[in-house]
Design a protein around this motif. Structure first.
Motif, PDB file in Angstrom:
ATOM      1  N   GLN A 191       0.818  -1.228   0.000  1.00 21.92           N
ATOM      2  CA  GLN A 191       0.000   0.000   0.000  1.00 21.92           C
ATOM      3  C   GLN A 191       0.851   1.277   0.000  1.00 21.92           C
ATOM      4  N   HIS A 192       2.179   1.139   0.301  1.00 17.16           N
ATOM      5  CA  HIS A 192       3.065   2.307   0.246  1.00 17.16           C
ATOM      6  C   HIS A 192       3.795   2.395  -1.096  1.00 17.16           C
ATOM      7  N   LYS A 193       3.506   1.458  -1.962  1.00 18.01           N
ATOM      8  CA  LYS A 193       4.198   1.391  -3.246  1.00 18.01           C
ATOM      9  C   LYS A 193       3.364   2.144  -4.270  1.00 18.01           C
ATOM     10  N   HIS A 194       3.914   3.228  -4.809  1.00 16.46           N
ATOM     11  CA  HIS A 194       3.083   4.032  -5.707  1.00 16.46           C
ATOM     12  C   HIS A 194       3.293   3.697  -7.176  1.00 16.46           C
ATOM     13  N   GLY A 202      11.644   3.926  -7.662  1.00 14.54           N
ATOM     14  CA  GLY A 202      13.079   4.189  -7.552  1.00 14.54           C
ATOM     15  C   GLY A 202      13.780   4.046  -8.884  1.00 14.54           C
ATOM     16  N   ASP A 203      15.107   3.982  -8.824  1.00 12.02           N
ATOM     17  CA  ASP A 203      15.893   3.886 -10.050  1.00 12.02           C
ATOM     18  C   ASP A 203      15.642   2.545 -10.738  1.00 12.02           C
ATOM     19  N   ALA A 204      15.691   2.575 -12.072  1.00  9.96           N
ATOM     20  CA  ALA A 204      15.461   1.358 -12.844  1.00  9.96           C
ATOM     21  C   ALA A 204      16.697   0.460 -12.786  1.00  9.96           C
ATOM     22  N   LYS A 205      16.453  -0.822 -13.030  1.00 12.40           N
ATOM     23  CA  LYS A 205      17.531  -1.819 -12.957  1.00 12.40           C
ATOM     24  C   LYS A 205      18.722  -1.444 -13.854  1.00 12.40           C
ATOM     25  N   ILE A 206      18.433  -0.988 -15.056  1.00 12.87           N
ATOM     26  CA  ILE A 206      19.512  -0.662 -16.001  1.00 12.87           C
ATOM     27  C   ILE A 206      20.375   0.492 -15.474  1.00 12.87           C
ATOM     28  N   GLN A 207      19.701   1.434 -14.813  1.00 10.51           N
ATOM     29  CA  GLN A 207      20.403   2.584 -14.225  1.00 10.51           C
ATOM     30  C   GLN A 207      21.319   2.104 -13.080  1.00 10.51           C
ATOM     31  N   LEU A 208      20.780   1.197 -12.261  1.00 11.06           N
ATOM     32  CA  LEU A 208      21.529   0.695 -11.109  1.00 11.06           C
ATOM     33  C   LEU A 208      22.701  -0.177 -11.557  1.00 11.06           C
ATOM     34  N   ALA A 217      33.145  -2.319  13.659  1.00 11.69           N
ATOM     35  CA  ALA A 217      32.327  -2.746  14.800  1.00 11.69           C
ATOM     36  C   ALA A 217      30.872  -2.284  14.677  1.00 11.69           C
ATOM     37  N   ALA A 218      30.560  -1.588  13.601  1.00  9.22           N
ATOM     38  CA  ALA A 218      29.215  -0.989  13.508  1.00  9.22           C
ATOM     39  C   ALA A 218      28.228  -1.877  12.757  1.00  9.22           C
ATOM     40  N   SER A 219      26.932  -1.669  13.037  1.00  9.29           N
ATOM     41  CA  SER A 219      25.880  -2.256  12.214  1.00  9.29           C
ATOM     42  C   SER A 219      25.502  -1.203  11.182  1.00  9.29           C
ATOM     43  N   ILE A 220      25.428  -1.631   9.942  1.00  7.43           N
ATOM     44  CA  ILE A 220      25.154  -0.691   8.856  1.00  7.43           C
ATOM     45  C   ILE A 220      23.833  -1.097   8.209  1.00  7.43           C
ATOM     46  N   TYR A 221      22.948  -0.126   8.059  1.00  5.63           N
ATOM     47  CA  TYR A 221      21.643  -0.380   7.446  1.00  5.63           C
ATOM     48  C   TYR A 221      21.566   0.402   6.139  1.00  5.63           C
ATOM     49  N   GLY A 222      21.180  -0.280   5.076  1.00  6.95           N
ATOM     50  CA  GLY A 222      20.993   0.399   3.795  1.00  6.95           C
ATOM     51  C   GLY A 222      19.547   0.253   3.371  1.00  6.95           C
ATOM     52  N   VAL A 223      18.910   1.358   3.007  1.00  6.42           N
ATOM     53  CA  VAL A 223      17.547   1.252   2.482  1.00  6.42           C
ATOM     54  C   VAL A 223      17.454   1.949   1.129  1.00  6.42           C
ATOM     55  N   ASP A 224      16.676   1.351   0.253  1.00  5.30           N
ATOM     56  CA  ASP A 224      16.398   1.970  -1.037  1.00  5.30           C
ATOM     57  C   ASP A 224      15.032   1.481  -1.482  1.00  5.30           C
ATOM     58  N   ILE A 225      14.346   2.352  -2.198  1.00  5.66           N
ATOM     59  CA  ILE A 225      12.994   1.977  -2.637  1.00  5.66           C
ATOM     60  C   ILE A 225      13.050   1.070  -3.864  1.00  5.66           C
ATOM     61  N   ALA A 226      14.223   1.021  -4.519  1.00  7.88           N
ATOM     62  CA  ALA A 226      14.370   0.182  -5.714  1.00  7.88           C
ATOM     63  C   ALA A 226      14.866  -1.206  -5.331  1.00  7.88           C
ATOM     64  N   LYS A 227      14.022  -2.208  -5.555  1.00  9.77           N
ATOM     65  CA  LYS A 227      14.399  -3.570  -5.177  1.00  9.77           C
ATOM     66  C   LYS A 227      15.650  -4.033  -5.948  1.00  9.77           C
ATOM     67  N   ALA A 228      15.745  -3.618  -7.216  1.00 10.80           N
ATOM     68  CA  ALA A 228      16.893  -4.044  -8.027  1.00 10.80           C
ATOM     69  C   ALA A 228      18.213  -3.581  -7.407  1.00 10.80           C
ATOM     70  N   GLY A 229      18.210  -2.405  -6.795  1.00  9.52           N
ATOM     71  CA  GLY A 229      19.422  -1.883  -6.159  1.00  9.52           C
ATOM     72  C   GLY A 229      19.753  -2.655  -4.903  1.00  9.52           C
ATOM     73  N   SER A 236      17.437  -3.271   3.199  1.00 11.95           N
ATOM     74  CA  SER A 236      15.981  -3.405   3.110  1.00 11.95           C
ATOM     75  C   SER A 236      15.438  -2.562   1.963  1.00 11.95           C
ATOM     76  N   VAL A 237      14.407  -3.085   1.338  1.00  6.84           N
ATOM     77  CA  VAL A 237      13.644  -2.284   0.384  1.00  6.84           C
ATOM     78  C   VAL A 237      12.676  -1.473   1.230  1.00  6.84           C
ATOM     79  N   ALA A 238      12.802  -0.162   1.183  1.00  3.77           N
ATOM     80  CA  ALA A 238      11.952   0.694   2.011  1.00  3.77           C
ATOM     81  C   ALA A 238      12.038   2.116   1.490  1.00  3.77           C
ATOM     82  N   SER A 239      11.054   2.921   1.873  1.00  2.35           N
ATOM     83  CA  SER A 239      11.064   4.308   1.440  1.00  2.35           C
ATOM     84  C   SER A 239      11.687   5.199   2.505  1.00  2.35           C
ATOM     85  N   SER A 240      12.459   6.165   2.058  1.00  2.00           N
ATOM     86  CA  SER A 240      13.071   7.094   3.013  1.00  2.00           C
ATOM     87  C   SER A 240      12.026   8.030   3.622  1.00  2.00           C
TER      88      SER A 240
END
Ligand code: SAM
Ligand code: ZN
Length: 270
Positions: free
Chosen positions: A42-45, A50-56, A106-118, A138-142
Motif C-alpha cells: 500500500q506504500h508502493k506508488h 526508484g531507479d530502474a535496474k539498467i540505471q543501477l 564494529a558498527a551495524s550498517i543499514y541500507g535502504v532503497d525503494i528500488a528492489k533491483a538496487g 531493506s527495500v523501504a522508502s526514506s
C-alpha cells in the motif's frame, strides 16, 4: 540487528528462522540474497519505484571502476569511529554502504532503497564479501523508514531524497547527518554538451531539527578512457533520457575529460 521496526505497526522486528517479524505476527522473509522487503504494497506508488535496474547496473559498473573513489575515501575518513549504527538512505547498489561497513568494523550498517533491483545487487555484494551479518539491506522508502526511533548515530544520504521528520525521528541525540550533493562543477563539461541551458544545482536547505556543522568540497578530475564506462556514466544519470542517439554516440566514442565536484554537508541533531 535490533534497529529495524515493523513497517506496518512500528513495533521492533526480531530475527526468526525465515526472516524478521514483530509481536503482532507481521512477518517479512529474508530474500535469498539476504535483504528484507519492508515496503508494504500500500506504500508502493508504482510497480518498480526508484531507479530502474539498467540505471543501477550502470551505476555499479561505473562506481566499481573507481571513479568516485575520492568521495568514498573522504566519507570513510569523516565517520566517527565510535559509530554503532549507521543508516544509508537511498543506498542504491551499495557502493558507499559497503565502504562504510569496511571503515567501521564494529558498527551495524543499514541500507535502504525503494528500488528492489538496487537492494538486491547491494545485498549480493555484501554476502560475497562476508559482510552480511552486520550490513542489513531493506527495500523501504526514506519517507517512511522501518527503523526504530533514535537508533542511528550516523545517517548518510548520497544523492537521494528524504523527509526531515523521518531523519529526525530515527536519529540518536547528537547524531550526525551527512548529505552529499553535486557541486557547481560536477560533470559540467558533459552537462554543457547535453543541456541547452545548464541550471545550477539546487542548494539543500538545512533539515528541520538539525544544525549545520561543516561543509566540505571533494573535487577531482575525471578522464574516462573506456567507451563502455562512458556509456555507463550516461546510463546511470538522468542524462540518458534526454540524449539523441547522435549525441550519445558522439560522447561514447571519444575520451571524456571532465570534473567531479561533490558537496558534503554535515549536520547534527539539535
Ligand atoms: C542517484 S541514486 C544514488 C544511490 C547511492 N546513494 C549512490 O550514491 O550510489 C539515488 C537512489 O535513491 C533511491 N530513491 C529514490 N527515491 C527514494 C525513496 N523515496 N526512498 C528510498 N530511496 C529512494 C533510488 O532508487 C536510487 O537508488
Ligand atoms: Zn508489525
Amino acid at each position: 540487528m535490533n534497529a529495524l521496526s515493523c513497517p506496518l505497526c512500528r513495533l521492533p522486528l526480531v530475527v526468526n528462522s525465515q526472516g524478521v517479524g514483530c509481536e503482532k505476527h507481521h512477518q517479512f522473509d529474508r530474500a535469498k540474497e539476504g535483504y528484507f522487503n519492508l515496503l508494504p504494497v500500500q506504500h508502493k506508488h508504482s510497480l518498480e519505484p526508484g531507479d530502474a535496474k539498467i540505471q543501477l547496473q550502470a551505476r555499479r559498473q561505473f562506481l566499481q571502476a573507481g571513479f568516485f573513489e575520492p568521495l568514498k575515501t573522504h566519507l570513510q575518513m569523516l565517520l566517527p569511529r565510535s559509530t554503532k549504527n549507521l543508516l544509508d538512505i537511498g543506498c542504491g547498489e551499495g557502493y558507499f554502504t559497503g565502504a562504510f561497513a569496511e571503515a567501521l568494523p564494529a558498527a551495524s550498517i543499514y541500507g535502504v532503497d525503494i528500488a528492489k533491483a538496487g537492494v538486491r545487487l547491494a545485498a549480493k555484494a555484501a554476502k560475497s564479501v562476508g559482510l552480511d551479518s552486520r550490513l542489513v539491506y531493506s527495500v523501504a522508502s526514506s519517507f517512511d523508514l522501518p527503523v526504530a526511533d533514535g537508533s542511528m548515530d550516523v545517517i548518510t544520504r548520497i544523492y537521494a531524497p528524504s523527509k526531515d521528520a523521518e531523519l529526525y525521528r530515527v536519529m540518536a541525540s547528537n547524531g550526525l547527518l551527512v548529505i552529499v550533493a553535486p557541486g557547481e562543477q560536477h560533470l559540467l563539461g558533459l552537462r554543457r554538451r547535453i543541456y541547452r541551458e545548464v541550471r545550477p544545482h539546487q542548494t539543500t536547505p538545512i533539515p528541520e531539527g538539525f544544525r549545520l556543522i561543516d561543509q566540505q568540497q571533494v573535487q577531482a578530475g575525471l578522464v574516462i578512457e573506456q567507451p563502455e564506462l562512458r556509456a555507463a556514466l550516461l546510463d546511470m544519470t538522468p542524462f540518458a533520457w534526454r540524449l539523441s542517439p547522435e549525441l550519445r554516440g558522439d560522447i561514447v566514442q571519444k575520451v571524456v575529460t571532465d570534473q567531479l565536484d561533490f558537496v558534503v554537508t554535515i549536520y547534527n541533531k539539535i
